[in-house]
Design an enzyme around this catalytic site. Structure first.
Site, mmCIF file in Angstrom:
data_model
loop_
_atom_site.group_PDB
_atom_site.id
_atom_site.type_symbol
_atom_site.label_atom_id
_atom_site.label_comp_id
_atom_site.label_asym_id
_atom_site.label_seq_id
_atom_site.Cartn_x
_atom_site.Cartn_y
_atom_site.Cartn_z
ATOM 1 N N CYS A 44 0.828 -1.220 0.000
ATOM 2 C CA CYS A 44 0.000 0.000 0.000
ATOM 3 C C CYS A 44 0.855 1.260 0.000
ATOM 4 O O CYS A 44 0.667 2.149 -0.815
ATOM 5 C CB CYS A 44 -0.933 -0.010 1.212
ATOM 6 N N LYS A 52 0.306 5.350 -6.077
ATOM 7 C CA LYS A 52 -0.704 5.359 -7.149
ATOM 8 C C LYS A 52 -1.574 6.616 -7.064
ATOM 9 O O LYS A 52 -1.782 7.326 -8.026
ATOM 10 C CB LYS A 52 -1.554 4.084 -7.043
ATOM 11 N N GLU A 183 -6.884 1.825 -13.399
ATOM 12 C CA GLU A 183 -6.366 3.029 -12.749
ATOM 13 C C GLU A 183 -5.133 3.559 -13.485
ATOM 14 O O GLU A 183 -5.016 4.763 -13.740
ATOM 15 C CB GLU A 183 -6.015 2.739 -11.285
ATOM 16 N N HIS A 436 -27.040 21.710 -1.580
ATOM 17 C CA HIS A 436 -27.137 22.309 -2.915
ATOM 18 C C HIS A 436 -26.151 23.447 -3.089
ATOM 19 O O HIS A 436 -25.980 24.220 -2.157
ATOM 20 C CB HIS A 436 -28.577 22.823 -3.103
ATOM 21 N N GLU A 441 -26.149 15.574 -4.201
ATOM 22 C CA GLU A 441 -27.528 15.846 -3.768
ATOM 23 C C GLU A 441 -28.523 14.974 -4.546
ATOM 24 O O GLU A 441 -29.618 14.688 -4.078
ATOM 25 C CB GLU A 441 -27.887 17.332 -3.911
HETATM 26 P P1 NDP Z 1 -7.766 -8.072 -10.516
HETATM 27 O O1 NDP Z 1 -7.858 -9.479 -10.107
HETATM 28 O O2 NDP Z 1 -8.736 -7.084 -10.029
HETATM 29 O O3 NDP Z 1 -7.732 -7.957 -12.098
HETATM 30 C C1 NDP Z 1 -6.923 -8.745 -12.899
HETATM 31 C C2 NDP Z 1 -7.268 -8.467 -14.336
HETATM 32 O O4 NDP Z 1 -6.375 -9.167 -15.181
HETATM 33 C C3 NDP Z 1 -8.669 -8.932 -14.685
HETATM 34 O O5 NDP Z 1 -9.199 -8.001 -15.593
HETATM 35 C C4 NDP Z 1 -8.419 -10.285 -15.327
HETATM 36 O O6 NDP Z 1 -9.370 -10.641 -16.290
HETATM 37 C C5 NDP Z 1 -7.105 -10.026 -16.031
HETATM 38 N N1 NDP Z 1 -6.321 -11.238 -16.248
HETATM 39 C C6 NDP Z 1 -6.033 -12.217 -15.368
HETATM 40 N N2 NDP Z 1 -5.263 -13.170 -15.943
HETATM 41 C C7 NDP Z 1 -5.060 -12.770 -17.216
HETATM 42 C C8 NDP Z 1 -4.356 -13.325 -18.314
HETATM 43 N N3 NDP Z 1 -3.717 -14.475 -18.216
HETATM 44 N N4 NDP Z 1 -4.361 -12.640 -19.481
HETATM 45 C C9 NDP Z 1 -5.027 -11.470 -19.590
HETATM 46 N N5 NDP Z 1 -5.712 -10.911 -18.589
HETATM 47 C C10 NDP Z 1 -5.729 -11.547 -17.409
HETATM 48 O O7 NDP Z 1 -6.276 -7.677 -10.134
HETATM 49 P P2 NDP Z 1 -5.514 -6.316 -10.019
HETATM 50 O O8 NDP Z 1 -4.112 -6.705 -10.246
HETATM 51 O O9 NDP Z 1 -6.099 -5.248 -10.878
HETATM 52 O O10 NDP Z 1 -5.768 -5.889 -8.508
HETATM 53 C C11 NDP Z 1 -5.510 -6.808 -7.447
HETATM 54 C C12 NDP Z 1 -6.266 -6.429 -6.213
HETATM 55 O O11 NDP Z 1 -5.685 -5.290 -5.644
HETATM 56 C C13 NDP Z 1 -7.719 -6.045 -6.451
HETATM 57 O O12 NDP Z 1 -8.558 -7.153 -6.467
HETATM 58 C C14 NDP Z 1 -7.990 -5.135 -5.315
HETATM 59 O O13 NDP Z 1 -8.467 -5.886 -4.231
HETATM 60 C C15 NDP Z 1 -6.661 -4.526 -5.002
HETATM 61 N N6 NDP Z 1 -6.591 -3.132 -5.449
HETATM 62 C C16 NDP Z 1 -7.438 -2.202 -4.955
HETATM 63 C C17 NDP Z 1 -7.385 -0.897 -5.379
HETATM 64 C C18 NDP Z 1 -8.346 0.099 -4.833
HETATM 65 O O14 NDP Z 1 -8.964 -0.171 -3.826
HETATM 66 N N7 NDP Z 1 -8.555 1.236 -5.488
HETATM 67 C C19 NDP Z 1 -6.416 -0.453 -6.370
HETATM 68 C C20 NDP Z 1 -5.569 -1.497 -6.850
HETATM 69 C C21 NDP Z 1 -5.672 -2.782 -6.398
HETATM 70 P P3 NDP Z 1 -10.785 -11.347 -15.884
HETATM 71 O O15 NDP Z 1 -11.672 -10.253 -15.369
HETATM 72 O O16 NDP Z 1 -11.255 -11.894 -17.193
HETATM 73 O O17 NDP Z 1 -10.470 -12.394 -14.888
#
Ligand code: NDP
Length: 453
Positions: A44, A52, A183, A436, A441
């Site tokens: 984090c 980030k 993001e 407002h 709102e």
């Molecule tokens: P996520 O699991 O959210 O997303 C992974 C993405 O990669 C999905 O779109 C998935 O597709 C895709 N993917 C997985 N495997 C492959 C592959 N082999 N080829 C192509 N695409 C693939 O992971 P993130 O890394 O984005 O984030 C991890 C975690 O970190 C989140 O779940 C969240 O909990 C946390 N986080 C929170 C944030 C916040 O609160 N603002 C900010 C950043 C992270 P598909 O959908 O088809 O499975």
């Protein structure tokens, strides 16, 4: 007198581990040690939420200059200087890491700057071979990004590397459609990088409310991100200074940089878990019960390494519940229900509770939603739209889900989250007088449902 060196040994100095260690030591007088092999503050603080969000802020200034001009300011956009920003960012992370170290020190926690692994239910071994015993061991080692197994994947970077680039690339391909991919697509686009995003599914941000993620994607495209849905990378190779990418749709393109945001896996390898027969799940996560206890009674685990809800505030809650349970004699299970969260895409999305689709599967619902051009951006001549949406139970009238796509949605959803967590009904929202003129709102002035399901 305890037979152990410590009452608690924590492995991992991220959000969850540091909180558990310092509360156990500071509030209960327990003798606590913590081992961290990398930087204090964890994902984090060092390579996630904090840098980030600072990059999100940095990336938003480009549009602000245009908006200021529209509001009558005689100012001209300048160039973004990545090394200036990165140096300041590094200084800030050093400062925050120092704070984390001091928090531990001031609570009386002894820290070891090295990797630790389990030897038996009450013993850890540090990288230098020293062994320490503890009545309880808490694993809080977090997770790490993974790249897919495709030819040339080693040429790509992950979110861990993005903060350390010497120069910003002219063009980047971001692979994935989750929080991190979406993001960073906004951030890099805002910083002037020609940004392409490939997502293999039908719409980014799978699992969130369809209408909300549809609007986020539409606006991201409007802002200049070249989003390709139903598209993935087949193979990559080096071509001169660039990376050649072949996509599943047959396209072949060159990018300066490719970033994989294709998910994260728990950091639980090579920790001695197998010898202790501590169970791991399908993704390699440590399996724990509702009190974060593993199958070995003296060993607990919290945060991303358990792959429950992978968010910093949740890891902190799990750490606090662990201390409450183990050191204060008050068995407390962390509450994973109705967690508000924000995705710092541009536009931002804030959400709590069920999506319209999930709620409709559960029970009959009413949907209240409004999408409009907010005053500030509209005056500046922007076409950007925002969304305010409530998903309401027909039977109990409770708000089951609240979804906001708007500038500041993260700030708004924190407060809406309190109402939803308290079980507020649509009529409770309606009884609240509007503030407002604001965007939010609309949350208390939506009279008729746009549909039922
Ligand atoms: P996520 O699991 O959210 O997303 C992974 C993405 O990669 C999905 O779109 C998935 O597709 C895709 N993917 C997985 N495997 C492959 C592959 N082999 N080829 C192509 N695409 C693939 O992971 P993130 O890394 O984005 O984030 C991890 C975690 O970190 C989140 O779940 C969240 O909990 C946390 N986080 C929170 C944030 C916040 O609160 N603002 C900010 C950043 C992270 P598909 O959908 O088809 O499975």
């Amino acid at each position: 007198m305890s037979d152990f060196d410590y009452d608690l040994f924590v492995i991992g100095g991220g959000s969850g581990g540091v909180r558990a260690a310092r509360v156990a030591a500071g509030e209960t007088g327990a003798k606590v040690a913590l081992a961290e092999e990398d930087r204090y503050g964890g994902t984090c603080v060092i390579r996630g939420c904090v840098p980030k969000k600072l990059m999100v802020f940095a990336s938003e200034y480009a549009d602000m200059v245009d908006d200021a001009q529209a509001y009558g300011w005689d100012i001209q956009p300048g160039a973004f200087n990545w090394p200036t920003f990165r140096t300041k960012l590094e200084d800030e992370l050093d400062r925050l890491e120092g704070i984390y170290r001091n928090l531990l020190k001031n609570s009386g926690v002894e820290s070891f700057d090295q990797r630790a692994r389990l030897v038996d239910p009450h013993t850890v071994e540090l990288a230098d071979g020293t062994r320490k015993t503890a009545k309880h061991i808490l694993i809080a080692t977090g997770g790490r990004p993974v790249k897919p197994e495709i030819p040339g994947a080693e040429l790509g970077i992950t979110s861990n590397d993005i903060f350390h680039l010497d120069t910003l690339p002219d063009s980047i391909l971001i692979v994935g459609g989750g929080y991190i991919a979406s993001e960073f697509a906004g951030i890099l686009n805002g910083l002037g990088v020609q940004t392409t995003q490939f997502y293999r599914g039908a719409q980014i941000l799978r699992g969130f409310d369809d209408e909300a993620r549809g609007l986020v994607c539409e606006e991201m495209c409007q802002n200049g991100v070249d989003v390709h849905l139903g598209t993935n990378v087949l193979e990559m190779r080096k071509e001169g200074d660039k990376i050649w990418v072949k996509a599943t749709n047959g396209d072949e393109r060159l990018f300066d940089q490719v970033m994989f945001a294709t998910g994260r896996v728990p950091n639980a390898d090579d920790m001695g878990l197998e010898a202790l027969e501590i169970a791991r799940g399908r993704k390699g996560e440590i399996v724990v019960d509702q009190y974060s206890q593993t199958g070995v009674p003296s060993v607990y685990a919290i945060g991303d390494v358990t792959d429950r809800v992978n968010l910093t505030p949740v890891a902190i809650r799990e750490g606090m519940a662990f201390v409450e349970t183990v050191f204060k004699g008050n068995p407390t299970a962390p509450d994973h229900d109705l967690i508000p969260t924000a995705i710092f895409t541009q536009p931002e999305m804030g959400t709590v509770g069920l999506s319209e689709e999930d709620a409709a599967e559960q029970e009959p619902i009413e949907v209240y939603a409004t999408s409009f051009k907010p005053m500030q951006q509209s005056f500046a001549g922007r076409a950007a739209r925002v969304l305010m949406k409530l998903v309401v139970s027909q039977k109990t009238r409770k708000v089951l889900g609240c979804h906001i796509v708007a500038p500041g949605a993260g700030e708004m959803i924190q407060l809406a989250g309190i109402a939803v967590k308290m079980g507020a009904t649509k009529e409770d929202f309606d009884r609240t007088v509007a503030v407002h003129p604001t965007m939010s709102e609309e949350m208390v002035t939506m009279k008729a449902p746009v549909r039922t399901a």
